[in-house]
Design an enzyme around this catalytic site. Sequence first.
Site, mmCIF file in Angstrom:
data_model
loop_
_atom_site.group_PDB
_atom_site.id
_atom_site.type_symbol
_atom_site.label_atom_id
_atom_site.label_comp_id
_atom_site.label_asym_id
_atom_site.label_seq_id
_atom_site.Cartn_x
_atom_site.Cartn_y
_atom_site.Cartn_z
ATOM 1 N N PHE A 4 27.966 -18.018 -20.435
ATOM 2 C CA PHE A 4 26.421 -17.972 -20.532
ATOM 3 C C PHE A 4 25.782 -16.996 -21.353
ATOM 4 O O PHE A 4 24.798 -16.490 -21.072
ATOM 5 C CB PHE A 4 25.812 -18.040 -19.422
ATOM 6 C CG PHE A 4 25.961 -19.569 -18.306
ATOM 7 C CD1 PHE A 4 26.596 -20.666 -19.153
ATOM 8 C CD2 PHE A 4 25.397 -19.324 -17.344
ATOM 9 C CE1 PHE A 4 26.404 -21.733 -18.102
ATOM 10 C CE2 PHE A 4 25.507 -20.847 -16.491
ATOM 11 C CZ PHE A 4 25.916 -21.747 -16.825
ATOM 12 N N SER A 54 30.001 -24.849 -14.946
ATOM 13 C CA SER A 54 30.550 -24.198 -15.839
ATOM 14 C C SER A 54 31.718 -23.207 -14.972
ATOM 15 O O SER A 54 31.427 -22.535 -13.855
ATOM 16 C CB SER A 54 29.827 -22.980 -16.658
ATOM 17 O OG SER A 54 30.516 -21.875 -17.191
ATOM 18 N N THR A 78 31.365 -35.009 -17.854
ATOM 19 C CA THR A 78 31.663 -33.969 -17.121
ATOM 20 C C THR A 78 31.501 -32.679 -17.980
ATOM 21 O O THR A 78 31.589 -32.779 -19.181
ATOM 22 C CB THR A 78 32.991 -33.861 -16.382
ATOM 23 O OG1 THR A 78 34.086 -33.995 -17.301
ATOM 24 C CG2 THR A 78 33.260 -34.897 -15.437
ATOM 25 N N ASN A 79 31.739 -31.476 -17.366
ATOM 26 C CA ASN A 79 31.706 -30.194 -17.875
ATOM 27 C C ASN A 79 33.344 -29.921 -18.396
ATOM 28 O O ASN A 79 34.114 -30.933 -18.240
ATOM 29 C CB ASN A 79 31.177 -29.002 -17.100
ATOM 30 C CG ASN A 79 30.674 -27.840 -18.128
ATOM 31 O OD1 ASN A 79 31.307 -27.512 -19.002
ATOM 32 N ND2 ASN A 79 29.663 -27.250 -17.537
ATOM 33 N N ASN A 137 19.885 -27.238 -21.084
ATOM 34 C CA ASN A 137 20.898 -26.735 -20.233
ATOM 35 C C ASN A 137 20.473 -25.346 -19.597
ATOM 36 O O ASN A 137 20.446 -24.525 -20.045
ATOM 37 C CB ASN A 137 22.135 -26.634 -20.665
ATOM 38 C CG ASN A 137 23.426 -26.575 -19.637
ATOM 39 O OD1 ASN A 137 23.713 -25.616 -19.041
ATOM 40 N ND2 ASN A 137 23.961 -27.987 -19.680
ATOM 41 N N ASN A 156 23.253 -26.774 -14.934
ATOM 42 C CA ASN A 156 24.567 -26.778 -14.960
ATOM 43 C C ASN A 156 25.192 -25.691 -13.876
ATOM 44 O O ASN A 156 25.277 -24.480 -13.854
ATOM 45 C CB ASN A 156 24.701 -25.875 -16.354
ATOM 46 C CG ASN A 156 26.297 -25.845 -16.858
ATOM 47 O OD1 ASN A 156 27.141 -26.184 -15.709
ATOM 48 N ND2 ASN A 156 26.431 -25.415 -17.880
ATOM 49 N N ASN A 214 36.940 -21.946 -23.843
ATOM 50 C CA ASN A 214 35.926 -21.159 -24.128
ATOM 51 C C ASN A 214 35.656 -20.355 -22.571
ATOM 52 O O ASN A 214 36.020 -21.061 -21.582
ATOM 53 C CB ASN A 214 34.698 -21.640 -24.489
ATOM 54 C CG ASN A 214 33.812 -22.190 -23.330
ATOM 55 O OD1 ASN A 214 33.140 -21.331 -22.876
ATOM 56 N ND2 ASN A 214 33.644 -23.554 -23.339
ATOM 57 N N LYS A 273 24.874 -31.469 -14.185
ATOM 58 C CA LYS A 273 26.156 -31.762 -15.112
ATOM 59 C C LYS A 273 27.311 -31.266 -13.776
ATOM 60 O O LYS A 273 27.102 -30.002 -13.209
ATOM 61 C CB LYS A 273 26.117 -30.797 -16.064
ATOM 62 C CG LYS A 273 27.409 -30.949 -16.952
ATOM 63 C CD LYS A 273 27.095 -30.059 -18.129
ATOM 64 C CE LYS A 273 28.182 -30.563 -19.498
ATOM 65 N NZ LYS A 273 27.761 -30.155 -20.637
ATOM 66 N N ASN A 279 33.063 -20.430 -16.230
ATOM 67 C CA ASN A 279 33.064 -19.104 -16.760
ATOM 68 C C ASN A 279 31.983 -18.177 -15.976
ATOM 69 O O ASN A 279 31.825 -16.813 -16.477
ATOM 70 C CB ASN A 279 32.852 -19.058 -18.091
ATOM 71 C CG ASN A 279 33.813 -19.952 -18.861
ATOM 72 O OD1 ASN A 279 34.990 -19.836 -18.514
ATOM 73 N ND2 ASN A 279 33.451 -20.947 -19.870
ATOM 74 N N THR A 280 31.237 -18.480 -14.848
ATOM 75 C CA THR A 280 30.698 -17.582 -14.151
ATOM 76 C C THR A 280 31.014 -17.665 -12.798
ATOM 77 O O THR A 280 31.181 -18.727 -12.172
ATOM 78 C CB THR A 280 28.890 -17.906 -14.271
ATOM 79 O OG1 THR A 280 28.584 -17.829 -15.625
ATOM 80 C CG2 THR A 280 28.012 -17.097 -13.249
#
Length: 353
Positions: free
Chosen positions: A114, A173, A239-240, A139, A170, A110, A211, A175-176
């Site tokens: 966010f 991630s 983990t993430n 989260n 968090n 994915n 996280k 994706n940011t």
Amino acid sequence: MTLVERAALAALHRLDPETAHGLSLAALQSGLAPLSGPVTSPRLAATLAGMALQNPVGLAAGYDKNATAVAPLSRAGFGFIEVGAATPRPQAGNPKPRLFRLTEDRAAINRFGFNNDGMEAIAARLAARTRGAVPVGLNLGANKDSTDRAADFSRVLALCGPHVDFATVNVSSPNTEKLRDLQGRAALGALLAGVMDTRAALARPIPVFLKIAPDLTDQDLVDVAEVALASGIAGIIATNTTLARDGLKSRHRTEAGGLSGAPLFEKSTRTLARLSHLTEGRVPLVGVGGIGSAEQAYAKIRAGATAVQFYTAMVYQGLSLAAEIARGLDSLLARDGFTTVAEATGTDRARWL
């Protein structure tokens, strides 16, 4: 898994993954999804950062991003659930398509970024819920275009903290852009100091977790462990998703984003065991990554986890998996002579180091 659930999954898999995700939430909200109800026993009952759990099997963040299905998910056999991530302002996320099934690998990639309704809408839903025996956590995220991402986490906690049982910072991630940079020693220390100050100001201070990513180096993990212990956070979620793509077979294997599901199991479990060693049991750990069976949940616990979470496996095995894993875990604990989950925590850690 029942025949009805199997048929429903088969139908969902004919659809675009994000559409299927939305329909599964709609089924929960409308009462169409069968729910197992509570799953517990004296062996399964656990305590995580002071929270009483009916069982140690939790739902990871990312499924119910906007806290729209908290009530039914609390009746689905989970011991605790985590919603979000929530950011201060509503955020559309990255362009579609941004969710991919890797069926051959029992995995997903994915790059949502966010996407969520923002903290005000999410706080309102959380405030309206009826509190029950299943702890509900949020989260915390940061807006992509924020000029002070560290402050975003505190803003979300200040507004939503009164309405949840725990919160998760968090910073892992993928994706940011540059979000993972906040896992560095100095940046993480400053961020957590601000979050913990916000927590202290709550009328009812709640446990705050951190996280982390599975892609950290050994030195990164040493830094994270030291900062976490010094900050006073309640625990670490390990983990993430991962940026690694080793051994994948699916045609979607080269898509950008975070990889979750079965291929992550060993990598995340080794990170968990390493953290368990570094922290010496001084903070509870939540094991996440690749869990799709009771045996894998049990392996995480024996590697050092107090509790576990999963999400991606539901794409392939359905919502009933939560109860199935909890019941199977009860049997495994009994088989090996453990009277509680806590007794089993960390008993096989050395195998993963």
